[in-house]
Design an enzyme around this catalytic site. Structure first.
Site, PDB file in Angstrom:
ATOM      1  N   HIS A   1     -32.420 -59.020 -76.163  1.00  0.00           N
ATOM      2  CA  HIS A   1     -33.208 -60.157 -75.667  1.00  0.00           C
ATOM      3  C   HIS A   1     -32.842 -61.457 -76.410  1.00  0.00           C
ATOM      4  O   HIS A   1     -32.394 -62.427 -75.810  1.00  0.00           O
ATOM      5  CB  HIS A   1     -34.703 -59.915 -75.896  1.00  0.00           C
TER       6      HIS A   1
ATOM      7  N   ASP B   1     -39.487 -64.606 -84.644  1.00  0.00           N
ATOM      8  CA  ASP B   1     -40.561 -63.753 -85.180  1.00  0.00           C
ATOM      9  C   ASP B   1     -39.905 -62.452 -85.671  1.00  0.00           C
ATOM     10  O   ASP B   1     -40.155 -61.386 -85.164  1.00  0.00           O
ATOM     11  CB  ASP B   1     -41.663 -63.494 -84.126  1.00  0.00           C
TER      12      ASP B   1
HETATM   13  C1  BDR Z   1     -39.225 -60.300 -76.989  1.00  0.00           C
HETATM   14  O1  BDR Z   1     -40.356 -59.756 -77.668  1.00  0.00           O
HETATM   15  C2  BDR Z   1     -40.028 -59.407 -78.980  1.00  0.00           C
HETATM   16  O2  BDR Z   1     -40.483 -58.120 -79.284  1.00  0.00           O
HETATM   17  C3  BDR Z   1     -38.529 -59.475 -79.092  1.00  0.00           C
HETATM   18  O3  BDR Z   1     -38.131 -59.888 -80.390  1.00  0.00           O
HETATM   19  C4  BDR Z   1     -38.134 -60.471 -78.034  1.00  0.00           C
HETATM   20  O4  BDR Z   1     -38.186 -61.789 -78.531  1.00  0.00           O
HETATM   21  C5  BDR Z   1     -38.842 -59.400 -75.842  1.00  0.00           C
HETATM   22  O5  BDR Z   1     -39.882 -59.330 -74.913  1.00  0.00           O
HETATM   23 CA    CA Z   2     -38.305 -62.200 -80.932  1.00  0.00          CA
END
Ligand code: BDR
Ligand code: CA
Length: 306
Positions: free
Chosen positions: A241, A9
């Site tokens: 992340h 995303d």
């Molecule tokens: C996740 O949420 C999104 O904002 C980041 O891209 C990551 O996949 C972290 O909680």
């Molecule tokens: Ca993400």
């Protein structure tokens, strides 16, 4: 070489994950699938194509789901973390390439069925595309090699609510379906991703190379770094992340895991999206990452990303 589909995303840390994956010879990227989450699915698709153009990569992009599996409510987009455009306000013009006509779930099913036991899906957004694919073709649960998910918070608090992590909270019903499907899964959640931090010094090093890609990624990550000042109490950096999920697909030994069944709260509003790990049950089959060799991972990521 491992066949991989990356579900994104895009998103700043998604962009870093794309660069890391595209530069990793252990992975053959069959395609990138997109989903709503940090921003709309149209923006996620547009951003993915823009990032791939910067990476000089012709990997096909398959647009996916625009809203959660079975509820109209969508979590507000995370423009405060990723910028108004999702890529740190670095969007200038559309990529010269278009997305594919085939949808994300259809592509995921097709690839898993053409290469049984050989396709790893790395999902770093809400799990809507994966849930949709399982609903459409349940046999993929046995045919996929593994699903590596960035999502959840099993032993630590959430990041959108005290209980829930953003990707799970964005579509708890999809997460519940996927985590309960029996598919072989590694869950890379906030338990470990909050311990892999990129710092402003790293961005300065990227800038000093003067490469166009390094400048593009550093400028976009400035926004994310600033947003993380309120999140990481030491103020020492921003969490990698989504790159950590890619890292685990390349080398599972970056994390230590334990087997759990993972339940997702889909009803209680206060704790919506909470991921609860249950250890002592025969249904425990999800490898939940509990510990990370952060230094080794970070070194590997930095050696590949730009
Ligand atoms: C996740 O949420 C999104 O904002 C980041 O891209 C990551 O996949 C972290 O909680
Ligand atoms: Ca993400």
């Amino acid at each position: 070489m491992k066949f991989v589909i990356l579900d994104v995303d895009t998103g700043i840390d998604d962009s870093l994950a794309l660069a890391y994956a595209a530069h990793s010879p252990e992975l053959e990227l069959l395609g990138i699938t997109t989903v709503f989450g940090n921003i709309s699915v149209e923006e996620a698709t547009r951003n993915t194509l823009v990032v791939l153009e910067q990476l000089d990569q012709e990997i096909p992009v398959y647009p996916g789901e625009a809203k959660p599996l079975s509820r109209d409510y969508t979590k507000p987009f995370a423009r405060h973390i990723h910028g108004e455009d999702g890529i740190g306000n670095q969007y200038r013009q559309p990529a010269s390439r278009q997305p594919e006509n085939q949808g994300a779930a259809e592509f995921i099913i097709e690839q898993i069925q053409q290469n049984p036991g050989q396709v790893t899906v790395v999902a770093v957004g809400p799990l809507t595309n994966i849930a949709r694919a399982i609903q459409m073709q349940p046999e993929i649960v046995q045919q996929i090699e593994r699903l590596v998910i960035m999502g959840g918070a099993v032993t630590v608090p959430g990041n959108v609510t005290p209980f829930a992590e953003a990707n799970i909270y964005s579509d708890p019903d999809a997460a519940s379906l996927v985590l309960g499907s029996g598919m072989p899964i590694t869950l890379v959640g906030l338990d470990v991703t909050m311990r892999t931090l990129l710092t402003a010094d790293h961005l300065d090093e990227w800038r000093s190379t003067n490469s166009e890609l390094a400048l593009f990624l550093a400028n976009m990550t400035d926004f994310y770094m600033e947003a993380y000042k309120g999140v990481v109490k030491s103020g020492r950096g921003c969490a990698l992340h989504d790159p950590l999920a890619v890292g685990v697909a390349i080398d599972p030994s970056f994390v230590r895991t334990a087997s759990y069944a993972v339940q997702v709260e889909c009803t209680e509003q206060d704790s919506l999206g909470k991921t609860t790990g249950i250890h002592d049950t025969p249904a425990a089959h999800i490898d939940v990452a509990l510990d990370v060799d952060a230094d080794r991972f970070l070194e590997h990521f930095l050696s590949r990303v730009i």
